[in-house]
Design a protein around this motif. Sequence first.
Motif, mmCIF file in Angstrom:
data_model
loop_
_atom_site.group_PDB
_atom_site.id
_atom_site.type_symbol
_atom_site.label_atom_id
_atom_site.label_comp_id
_atom_site.label_asym_id
_atom_site.label_seq_id
_atom_site.Cartn_x
_atom_site.Cartn_y
_atom_site.Cartn_z
ATOM 1 N N LYS A 1 16.681 0.294 -1.333
ATOM 2 C CA LYS A 1 17.463 -0.375 -0.278
ATOM 3 C C LYS A 1 17.814 -1.809 -0.659
ATOM 4 C CE LYS A 1 15.423 1.746 3.876
ATOM 5 N NZ LYS A 1 14.443 1.438 4.937
ATOM 6 N N GLY B 1 13.132 -3.156 7.464
ATOM 7 C CA GLY B 1 13.598 -1.778 7.270
ATOM 8 C C GLY B 1 13.857 -1.156 8.631
ATOM 9 N N MET B 2 15.077 -0.630 8.805
ATOM 10 C CA MET B 2 15.469 -0.132 10.120
ATOM 11 C C MET B 2 15.777 1.365 10.116
ATOM 12 S SD MET B 2 15.235 -2.907 11.842
ATOM 13 C CE MET B 2 15.916 -2.340 13.382
ATOM 14 N N GLY B 3 15.290 2.089 9.097
ATOM 15 C CA GLY B 3 15.535 3.525 9.049
ATOM 16 C C GLY B 3 15.345 4.046 7.648
ATOM 17 N N GLU B 4 15.476 5.374 7.503
ATOM 18 C CA GLU B 4 15.228 5.991 6.197
ATOM 19 C C GLU B 4 16.433 5.895 5.267
ATOM 20 O OE1 GLU B 4 12.480 9.284 5.872
ATOM 21 O OE2 GLU B 4 12.816 9.693 7.994
ATOM 22 N N GLY C 1 2.715 4.491 0.945
ATOM 23 C CA GLY C 1 3.265 4.980 2.195
ATOM 24 C C GLY C 1 3.941 3.901 3.039
ATOM 25 N N GLN D 1 11.251 9.523 -7.962
ATOM 26 C CA GLN D 1 11.872 9.068 -6.702
ATOM 27 C C GLN D 1 12.808 7.881 -6.967
ATOM 28 O OE1 GLN D 1 8.849 8.046 -3.825
ATOM 29 N NE2 GLN D 1 10.321 7.377 -2.278
ATOM 30 N N GLY E 1 6.457 2.244 2.254
ATOM 31 C CA GLY E 1 7.901 2.347 2.092
ATOM 32 C C GLY E 1 8.406 1.533 0.916
ATOM 33 N N LYS E 2 7.520 1.285 -0.042
ATOM 34 C CA LYS E 2 7.837 0.389 -1.168
ATOM 35 C C LYS E 2 8.971 0.925 -2.046
ATOM 36 C CE LYS E 2 4.222 -0.319 -3.415
ATOM 37 N NZ LYS E 2 4.538 0.790 -4.320
ATOM 38 N N THR E 3 8.839 2.185 -2.451
ATOM 39 C CA THR E 3 9.852 2.734 -3.365
ATOM 40 C C THR E 3 11.214 2.843 -2.672
ATOM 41 O OG1 THR E 3 8.107 3.931 -4.519
ATOM 42 C CG2 THR E 3 10.352 4.670 -4.912
ATOM 43 N N THR E 4 11.207 3.335 -1.452
ATOM 44 C CA THR E 4 12.450 3.402 -0.679
ATOM 45 C C THR E 4 13.067 2.007 -0.542
ATOM 46 O OG1 THR E 4 11.345 5.088 0.650
ATOM 47 C CG2 THR E 4 13.435 4.275 1.483
ATOM 48 N N ASP F 1 12.444 0.346 13.052
ATOM 49 C CA ASP F 1 13.218 1.238 13.925
ATOM 50 C C ASP F 1 12.305 2.103 14.793
ATOM 51 O OD1 ASP F 1 12.707 2.173 11.177
ATOM 52 O OD2 ASP F 1 13.473 4.091 11.871
ATOM 53 N N THR G 1 8.761 -2.720 7.163
ATOM 54 C CA THR G 1 9.499 -1.449 7.237
ATOM 55 C C THR G 1 9.253 -0.753 8.569
ATOM 56 O OG1 THR G 1 7.691 -0.190 6.288
ATOM 57 C CG2 THR G 1 9.312 -1.089 4.749
ATOM 58 N N LYS G 2 10.074 0.237 8.825
ATOM 59 C CA LYS G 2 9.931 1.147 9.980
ATOM 60 C C LYS G 2 9.987 0.405 11.316
ATOM 61 C CE LYS G 2 7.132 3.800 6.792
ATOM 62 N NZ LYS G 2 6.009 4.663 6.493
ATOM 63 N N ARG H 1 1.548 7.509 -9.711
ATOM 64 C CA ARG H 1 2.144 8.535 -8.860
ATOM 65 C C ARG H 1 3.435 8.974 -9.566
ATOM 66 N NH1 ARG H 1 5.003 8.739 -3.725
ATOM 67 N NH2 ARG H 1 5.605 6.565 -3.929
ATOM 68 N N LEU I 1 0.822 -1.196 0.000
ATOM 69 C CA LEU I 1 0.000 0.000 0.000
ATOM 70 C C LEU I 1 0.865 1.258 0.000
ATOM 71 C CD1 LEU I 1 -2.858 -0.873 2.537
ATOM 72 C CD2 LEU I 1 -2.812 -1.124 0.046
HETATM 73 P P1 GDP Z 1 5.703 4.052 -0.870
HETATM 74 O O1 GDP Z 1 4.522 4.959 -1.041
HETATM 75 O O2 GDP Z 1 5.293 2.743 -0.299
HETATM 76 O O3 GDP Z 1 6.544 3.909 -2.093
HETATM 77 O O4 GDP Z 1 6.580 4.729 0.297
HETATM 78 P P2 GDP Z 1 7.977 5.488 0.274
HETATM 79 O O5 GDP Z 1 9.060 4.593 -0.182
HETATM 80 O O6 GDP Z 1 7.828 6.771 -0.447
HETATM 81 O O7 GDP Z 1 8.217 5.712 1.837
HETATM 82 C C1 GDP Z 1 7.307 6.450 2.656
HETATM 83 C C2 GDP Z 1 8.088 7.054 3.818
HETATM 84 O O8 GDP Z 1 8.525 6.053 4.715
HETATM 85 C C3 GDP Z 1 9.342 7.807 3.400
HETATM 86 O O9 GDP Z 1 9.428 9.001 4.138
HETATM 87 C C4 GDP Z 1 10.481 6.849 3.778
HETATM 88 O O10 GDP Z 1 11.676 7.520 4.062
HETATM 89 C C5 GDP Z 1 9.898 6.194 5.016
HETATM 90 N N1 GDP Z 1 10.494 4.872 5.293
HETATM 91 C C6 GDP Z 1 10.572 3.793 4.468
HETATM 92 N N2 GDP Z 1 11.138 2.762 5.094
HETATM 93 C C7 GDP Z 1 11.467 3.162 6.339
HETATM 94 C C8 GDP Z 1 12.080 2.517 7.482
HETATM 95 O O11 GDP Z 1 12.447 1.328 7.487
HETATM 96 N N3 GDP Z 1 12.221 3.290 8.607
HETATM 97 C C9 GDP Z 1 11.806 4.587 8.658
HETATM 98 N N4 GDP Z 1 11.974 5.244 9.792
HETATM 99 N N5 GDP Z 1 11.224 5.205 7.615
HETATM 100 C C10 GDP Z 1 11.052 4.513 6.471
#
Ligand code: GDP
Length: 295
Positions: free
Chosen positions: A120, A273-276, A111, A147, A113-116, A250, A247-248, A141, A109
């Motif tokens: 990674k 996922g342990m951080g940004e 947000g 991104q 963290g898929k693209t990030t 952390d 993800t997240k 999007r 879904l």
């Molecule tokens: P997408 O909509 O699923 O593609 O989400 P994004 O990749 O754009 O990530 C959404 C937000 O979550 C961004 O601000 C990322 O930096 C943050 N994020 C992703 N993975 C992690 C994680 O493991 N830890 C933290 N703290 N933030 C994360």
Amino acid sequence: MVFESLADKLQQTFKKLRGRGKLSEDDVADALKEVRMALLEADVNFKVVKDLIAKIKERAVGQEVLESLTPAQHVIKIVNEELTALMGGTQSRIAIASRPPTVIMLVGLQGAGKTTTAGKLAHLLKRQGKRPLMVAADIYRPAAIKQLEVLGENLEIPVFTMGQENPVTIAKKAVDQALMMARDIVIIDTAGRLHINEELMNELKSIKQTVKPHEILLVVDSMTGQDAVNVAESFNNDLGIDGIILTKLDGDARGGAALSIKAVTGQPIKFAGMGEKLDALEPFHPDRMASRILG
Ligand code: GDP
């Protein structure tokens, strides 16, 4: 973490206990209450808690405590082992195709963290000597395409884009391109939505049918607790997934999703996922997570 003091609390509940030998149901009752409370506070699925407590009780009651352990240590060891088993026991690796490229489809879904995570994961695999290609198939999007391109530039990893073209076509062409460029891993960043809907699932199913990915990994946000578990159950039932990237972790004070998701869906967590930052993705180790939870 809520859990941080669980081991301490367990120690406390055994303070009154003098003798060694077998533990009775009464001996472990308080300890089990502490474990149950900690799990529920952590937003672990109710049925998962119930089953887990039953298992711990079965193993703790009536068993001889090892000479070298106190009753508290004995029960903590059992809790640790059962938490580890709950999360899958051992590390689950991704399947690497015998004939490259290995195609990995990331779903989830918006947000989560898929693209990030695409960046990674590509980075992690590159460090392991692989040659990834990232694919921008989230066409709804426009910012997602950009991104991914920025991530690719930073990581020096190529990104395949075709603008707003049909995602199925993009995925298919990307795999052809990977073959030509001798890239051995293809990571497809698919579209997300705010909620699961039929349109999204149909699109993902079409991509799956066309490119036959070796791994479909669901990216979910651990901060959303039981919602993450429900999302995982839906994706697994509708699309079929091979594993989960949580993800997240952390920022997750509770750890409920990490504990429930394998038990509820049957699918293992493969990465966390342990951080940004782009190096903040780790292979998921159930035993290390169990120890971290116990404190
Ligand atoms: P997408 O909509 O699923 O593609 O989400 P994004 O990749 O754009 O990530 C959404 C937000 O979550 C961004 O601000 C990322 O930096 C943050 N994020 C992703 N993975 C992690 C994680 O493991 N830890 C933290 N703290 N933030 C994360």
